[in-house]
Design a protein around this motif. Structure first.
Motif, PDB file in Angstrom:
ATOM      1  N   THR A  87      77.605  20.466  56.497  1.00 44.06           N
ATOM      2  CA  THR A  87      78.926  21.239  57.528  1.00 44.06           C
ATOM      3  C   THR A  87      79.107  22.741  56.852  1.00 44.06           C
ATOM      4  N   ASP A  88      79.467  22.831  55.752  1.00 40.86           N
ATOM      5  CA  ASP A  88      79.780  24.049  55.451  1.00 40.86           C
ATOM      6  C   ASP A  88      78.980  25.316  55.466  1.00 40.86           C
ATOM      7  N   THR A 131      78.104  25.838  59.053  1.00 43.35           N
ATOM      8  CA  THR A 131      79.423  26.649  59.860  1.00 43.35           C
ATOM      9  C   THR A 131      79.202  28.203  59.662  1.00 43.35           C
ATOM     10  N   GLU A 132      78.647  28.462  58.515  1.00 42.32           N
ATOM     11  CA  GLU A 132      78.408  29.792  58.133  1.00 42.32           C
ATOM     12  C   GLU A 132      77.224  30.271  58.769  1.00 42.32           C
TER      13      GLU A 132
END
Length: 451
Positions: free
Chosen positions: A113-114, A117-118
């Motif tokens: 997810t992290d 997201t980017e």
């Protein structure tokens, strides 16, 4: 005797639970048999059942690997065929066994997810310093390495060609191209309002005298070349021809767009940019090296051109997505591109051998031009065949080929030839199709003396 299906069920459970991960290699069948105290023949049936269920894939010479995910029905956007012909020799997208699993293993970390997201944020034409360094490594060949600071990214190589030309030409400008050229270049030129000027070629590529004469008659604004594995003829310029053309463009200050999309199939193939670095805009991408659905276009431009080409990328809406760029960096850094390229070179050699066996050696007339490293062939048809009638006859036999008219720049000088894409059809289908095409050519057009 152990029921092979029950053993396959247990392995399937390990895959579903994650104990066996995508891309993980299963042990050789004999070792598997000893571990499970079963006969080697039973182990073979277990592996066969796992393949049938779509849970693993076997690669000759490498082993058996867990697939990236269980096979599921494709979505509506993925199932429409590109052509109604059962054997499509228009396509030129090389693939190789185990490709999805290799790609999936590299993409996995991007799905956190992290990171995702980017990666889902809008991308810039120059991406990041890490991406530029990665692209520069990918593009480097003996005698030439691009400056990472001059590397730009687009959605695919076709957009890179469009951006390079859009930054160079205005409506009415003349662009020199090989007399047979990549069909999309004709479309791009039409949208830009540019005039394509066909340059006569010989066995070595564009003739220097043809370039000189065209530029003298009315100045050219740019030159588009495919010096390595030219599509459709498979011609590769030697160093002497590259040097001769480079002297001409240097003397006239003529910008060059060098298309190197197929050059990866010829290890160490030199770059035209090495001869004219201050004028050459190098175009490449991952559609052939990796896959057309997972691609990024690459542009290495002269130092004074980076800003203008970057503006063209942004104004055309051709910037690569950050997810695609990050995936490309991983593919290069983890050796995925290298492994796929090695496999695709071997695959191309096998397909060229099929071309020689099933078509070239059986022809009574006509000439087939290809390169032992290439993924396509240019077939100058025997008389009285014409490109359009042969294309229709091939289609009647369930085979799609590309007529030579698609590549001709001058509509009044169209070759009676077809291009055969060798990369996409399964090898057995390719062999049958080539035999069929040889028979069709020998029979002659309907109503002819041969037919």
């Amino acid at each position: 005797m152990a029921d092979f299906r029950l053993i396959a069920d247990r392995i399937a459970g390990d895959i579903a639970s994650g104990r066996l991960r995508p891309g993980q290699q299963l042990p050789p069948q004999r070792r598997f048999a000893r571990r499970h105290r079963i006969a080697p023949s039973t182990a073979g049936r277990v592996y066969g059942e796992l393949v049938r269920r779509g849970l693993v894939v076997g690669e000759v010479g490498r082993g058996t690997f867990v697939r990236a995910a269980p096979v599921v029905g494709q979505g509506r956007a993925l199932v429409e065929a590109a052509t109604s012909a059962p054997v499509n020799l228009e396509l030129t997208y090389p693939s190789t066994a185990g490709q999805p699993e290799l790609v999936a293993a590299s993409l996995g970390p991007l799905l956190r997810t992290d990171v995702l997201t980017e990666a889902m944020r809008p991308g810039a034409a120059d991406a990041t310093a890490a991406a530029r360094e990665s692209a520069a490594r990918l593009l480097t060949v003996p005698g030439w390495r691009p400056d990472p600071a001059q590397v730009l990214f687009t959605g695919n190589a076709r957009q890179a060609i469009a951006a390079a030309l859009a930054s160079l030409v205005r409506p009415g400008d003349r662009v020199g191209v090989e007399e047979l050229t990549y069909p999309l270049v004709k479309e791009i030129a039409g949208r830009l309002g540019a005039v394509l000027v066909p340059l006569a070629c010989d066995a070595g590529g564009v003739r220097p005298d043809a370039l000189e004469a065209a530029h003298r008659s009315a100045p050219l604004r740019a030159l588009y070349l495919q010096p390595t594995l030219h599509n459709p003829t498979s011609t590769t310029m030697d160093e002497r021809r590259r040097s001769e053309l480079a002297r001409l463009v240097e003397a006239s200050g003529l910008p060059v767009v060098e298309d190197r999309v197929w050059s990866f199939l010829r290890p160490g193939a030199p770059a035209f940019a090495a001869h004219a670095p201050g004028l050459t805009h190098v175009v490449d991408g991952l559609s052939k090296r990796v896959a057309p659905g997972l691609t990024v276009g690459l542009l290495a431009v002269p130092p004074h051109r980076a800003r203008a080409v970057g503006v063209a990328v942004r104004s055309g809406g051709w910037s690569a997505g950050r997810f695609a760029v990050e995936a490309a960096v991983r593919f290069e850094g983890e050796g995925v591109v290298r492994r796929l390229v090695d496999a695709k070179r071997a695959d191309a050699a096998r397909r060229q051998a099929l071309l020689a066996e099933h078509l070239t050696r059986r022809l009574a007339g006509g000439a087939v031009r290809s390169d032992p490293a290439g993924c396509f062939a240019w077939w100058e048809l025997p008389s009285p065949w014409r490109a359009d009638t042969f294309t229709a006859a091939a289609a009647a036999h369930g085979i799609a080929v590309t007529p030579g008219t698609a590549f001709a720049v001058d509509p009044h000088r169209t070759p009676d030839a077809v291009r055969l894409g060798l990369a996409s059809a399964p090898e057995a289908e390719l062999a049958r199709a080539l035999r069929t095409l040889a028979d069709v050519a020998a029979a002659g057009p309907p109503g002819s003396a041969a037919g």
